[in-house]
Design an enzyme around this catalytic site. Structure first.
Site, PDB file in Angstrom:
ATOM      1  CD  GLU A  45      -2.088  -2.123  -7.175  1.00 33.62           C
ATOM      2  OE1 GLU A  45      -2.704  -3.108  -6.755  1.00 33.62           O
ATOM      3  OE2 GLU A  45      -1.215  -2.187  -8.056  1.00 33.62           O
ATOM      4  CB  CYS A 244       0.955  -5.214 -10.093  1.00 34.95           C
ATOM      5  SG  CYS A 244       0.482  -6.931  -9.917  1.00 34.95           S
ATOM      6  CG  ASN A 375       2.702  -6.914  -5.096  1.00 37.51           C
ATOM      7  OD1 ASN A 375       2.088  -7.093  -4.050  1.00 37.51           O
ATOM      8  ND2 ASN A 375       2.128  -7.039  -6.270  1.00 37.51           N
ATOM      9  CD  GLU A 376       0.263 -10.950  -6.792  1.00 36.82           C
ATOM     10  OE1 GLU A 376       0.291 -10.893  -8.039  1.00 36.82           O
ATOM     11  OE2 GLU A 376      -0.774 -11.158  -6.144  1.00 36.82           O
TER      12      GLU A 376
HETATM   13  O1  AHR Z   1      -5.236  -6.334  -6.362  1.00 35.90           O
HETATM   14  C1  AHR Z   1      -4.976  -6.280  -7.722  1.00 35.90           C
HETATM   15  C2  AHR Z   1      -3.671  -6.937  -8.072  1.00 35.90           C
HETATM   16  O2  AHR Z   1      -3.742  -8.292  -7.784  1.00 35.90           O
HETATM   17  C3  AHR Z   1      -2.483  -6.466  -7.305  1.00 35.90           C
HETATM   18  O3  AHR Z   1      -1.915  -5.348  -7.854  1.00 35.90           O
HETATM   19  C4  AHR Z   1      -1.547  -7.617  -7.376  1.00 35.90           C
HETATM   20  O4  AHR Z   1      -0.675  -7.670  -6.293  1.00 35.90           O
HETATM   21  C5  AHR Z   1      -2.452  -8.808  -7.498  1.00 35.90           C
HETATM   22  O5  AHR Z   1      -2.080  -9.629  -8.527  1.00 35.90           O
END
Ligand code: AHR
Length: 657
Positions: A45, A244, A375-376
């Site tokens: 990321e 995220c 993602n989440e």
């Molecule tokens: O890894 C950091 C963040 O943690 C990521 O962006 C997210 O998916 C999780 O909450």
């Protein structure tokens, strides 16, 4: 001598009552499950300056003046100040992807009188004897304008440079590259000066400087040391671009893969969502230029033999931020993005997106096999959107596996809702995340023992033990966290029948530019180090074997009884049994490992051990405080006797016939 030392150690241990002994039986005939060939991978990321300022080797920050403050990162050097000499121009109406540029008026200007200085992301790492390549886009109607480009160190000493003459372009934007120059010295936080000389007006954009020692020597490419660390892990997959960042703070700044391909100057920069995410770690100069875009991502995955695993926005922005959702009847373009990405990766060159891939230099397909949706994300809004994606993707590409999100936590109401629904929906793979204290990892080594073998596979998509708590700036990548993860990973390995993939998160962090810790690999502008967590995951990844074997101790499956954790795999092509043993206690343990159903091929096995005090960390100055060390050990009949040091991970390999 070695034996003697060990014997002395054992006796000392026995005298102090330090040792306990146990027997572990590995049934080499009982192939519990095949280990997924992509089992251990990496999560990338653009957080912590992972891409811009990190793996993407561009040294110039804000090269196209598109940051919120157009001159962020730049200083104008003027010996004789004259109003209006340097102006930021905006051609918004003509060129929406890269509207701003800089205009400089020269008035018989000599070298050293007027210049632009770029500070780099956190300074520029400059390496002696490496060639640097400067380029820009410009237009001018005047002749004789020269750019004197120079790299300087922290004290202002010139490390190298070149002069570039700009010829008139009749009002047309033109790309120009210098011939390259070699740095005569090293600097951790160098700067770039561009001194102008001549008379007239010049417009400039995309002022760029790259080192030539990029990964595979690709111009405008990636930091080779960072990719090498990944390649060394032999990862099964690369999850990309997050995290995220996929979701965006709101939907306008969600990650859109189509805006990350093609010529770099046409990739529309957006703010990085980690720019303003944490009030305690503001990073106002953090943007995404997408120099590392989807083409480069697929290419890196291919380079290092990893399968791509793109994660796409599902029509929902980050639910910790705006929680903005796209209405269901406007979800079409989002779904189309997913379908088009599959075509971009795999499509024939006569398909529209396959053609674009070929035009970028890769006619062969990238062999995409799986795609993550969201993602989440959580709640019924996620499930109804996921269903639309699932239907459309399966209709057109039934072979593509779909990864669905189970939210932010590995338990609780949100998790239960999503997990139950996705099992009903027959989603191929469920993405679980755990950012938890080390104790949680130790306590959950048997989490998957009872998971349904016939349901969706599991992707441990983001995991990291938090020495303090999630989002705390006090989190450390210490040996305690890595050891707890090592223990937990024995549980993933024992349950390879249900666990398809796993990746630590986040991956990279710049020591001067991070927002989130812990992270697997840390860098500064010149150096890199793996954390203990990196070495743990690497040991699993490079010793993954092909089949999980049953392993049992005096008290059944070793998943934390007496602080012992263990798993075993067979590497069938290499004819090796690999046993991983974690001693999470502060006392050494004497273990007897017995192989049933196979005959060892010799009298020696190999052993790799990681051990240390729980608080030990690796740093850029001391990068190898906690690293694996290798040795051999005798195999007697079908048994090996081994001492597990306090707080240790031990990987034993025994060749079998
Ligand atoms: O890894 C950091 C963040 O943690 C990521 O962006 C997210 O998916 C999780 O909450």
């Amino acid at each position: 001598m070695k034996q003697k030392i060990k014997l002395l150690g054992l006796l000392a241990g026995l005298c102090s009552g330090q040792y306990v002994s146990a027997q572990l039986k590995v049934n080499v005939k009982n192939h519990v499950a095949e280990v997924s060939p992509v089992m251990w991978g990496v999560f990338f990321e653009d957080i912590n300056m992972g891409a811009d300022g990190g793996i993407y080797a561009e040294l110039v920050k804000n090269r196209s003046f598109e940051f919120y403050k157009p001159l962020m990162g730049w200083t104008i050097q003027q010996k004789h100040f004259r109003e209006g000499t340097v102006i930021v121009q905006n051609r918004q109406e003509k060129e929406s992807a890269n509207p701003r540029y800089i205009q400089v008026l020269l008035n018989n200007t000599s070298k050293g009188e007027l210049g632009l200085t770029n500070e780099g992301f956190r300074g520029m790492g400059v390496k002696k004897d490496v060639r640097y390549d400067f380029s820009l886009q410009y237009r001018t109607e005047n002749s004789g304008i020269k750019l004197h480009v120079e790299l300087v160190d922290e004290a202002g000493k010139t490390l190298g440079g070149e002069t570039i003459e700009l010829t008139p372009t009749n009002g047309k934007w033109t790309k120009k590259k210098g011939g390259g120059f070699v740095a005569g010295g090293t600097a951790m936080k160098g700067k770039l000066n561009i001194w102008l000389e001549g008379n007239g007006k010049v417009d400039m954009d995309m002022l760029s400087l790259f080192p030539s020692d990029t990964w595979k020597g690709r111009p405008g490419g990636m930091r080779a040391d960072m990719i090498q660390m990944l390649a060394d892990m032999k990862p099964g997959f690369i999850r990309f671009p997050g995290g995220c960042i996929v979701e965006g703070h709101d939907l306008s700044v969600r990650y859109q893969w189509k805006k990350t391909i093609g010529p770099v100057e046409e990739r529309q920069l957006i703010v990085n969502r980690w720019n303003t995410e944490f009030a305690h770690r503001p990073t106002p100069d953090y943007y995404q230029t997408f120099g590392l875009g989807f083409f480069e991502y697929f290419q890196i995955a291919e380079d290092i033999g990893a399968e791509p695993l793109p994660i796409l926005n599902c029509g929902m922005a980050c639910q910790f931020n705006t929680a903005e959702v796209v209405p269901m009847d406007e979800l079409g373009p989002y779904v189309q993005d997913a379908l088009d990405l599959i075509e971009f990766a795999n499509g024939d060159t006569n398909t529209p997106w396959g053609k674009k891939r070929a035009e970028m230099g890769h006619p062969a397909p990238f062999n995409l096999k799986m795609i993550g949706i969201g993602n989440e994300n959580w709640g019924p809004q996620y499930l109804e959107r996921l269903a639309v994606f699932q239907k459309a993707i399966k209709a057109k590409y039934p072979e593509i596996k779909i990864v669905g999100s189970s939210g932010t936590d590995p338990d609780g109401d949100r998790f239960n809702l999503l997990d139950t629904a996705m099992r009903r929906m027959k989603v191929d793979i469920i993405d679980e995340h755990y950012y938890r204290r080390p104790e949680w990892f130790l306590q959950n080594a048997s989490r998957y023992d009872k998971y349904d073998r016939n349901g969706p596979k599991i992707f441990a998509g983001e995991y990291a033990a938090q020495s303090d708590k999630t989002v705390s700036v006090k989190n450390e990548n210490n040996w305690q966290t890595a050891l707890a993860e090592a223990a937990f990973l024995t549980g993933l390995e024992r349950n390879a029948g249900v666990i398809h993939m796993a990746s630590y998160a986040p991956l990279f962090a710049h020591i001067d530019g991070w927002q989130w810790r812990p992270d697997m690999i840390w860098v500064d502008n010149l150096r890199i180090h793996g954390t203990p967590n990196y070495y743990v995951q690497k040991l699993y990844s490079t010793n993954k074997g092909t089949h999980t074997l049953s392993i049992a101790g005096n008290n059944g499956v070793p998943a934390g009884q007496d602080s012992l954790y263990a798993s075993a795999v067979l590497d069938r092509p290499n004819k090796e049994v690999i046993v991983k043993l974690v001693n999470a206690s502060g006392s050494a343990k004497e273990e007897l490992v017995q192989l049933d159903g196979a005959t060892p091929a010799g009298k020696t096995g190999t052993v790799v051990v990681m051990k240390n005090e729980l608080s030990t960390v690796n740093t850029l100055d001391n990068p190898e405080a906690v690293v694996p060390s290798a040795g051999t050990l005798p195999v007697k009949g079908n048994k090996i006797s081994i001492t597990l040091p306090p707080y240790s991970l031990t990987v034993v390999k025994i060749p079998v016939k």
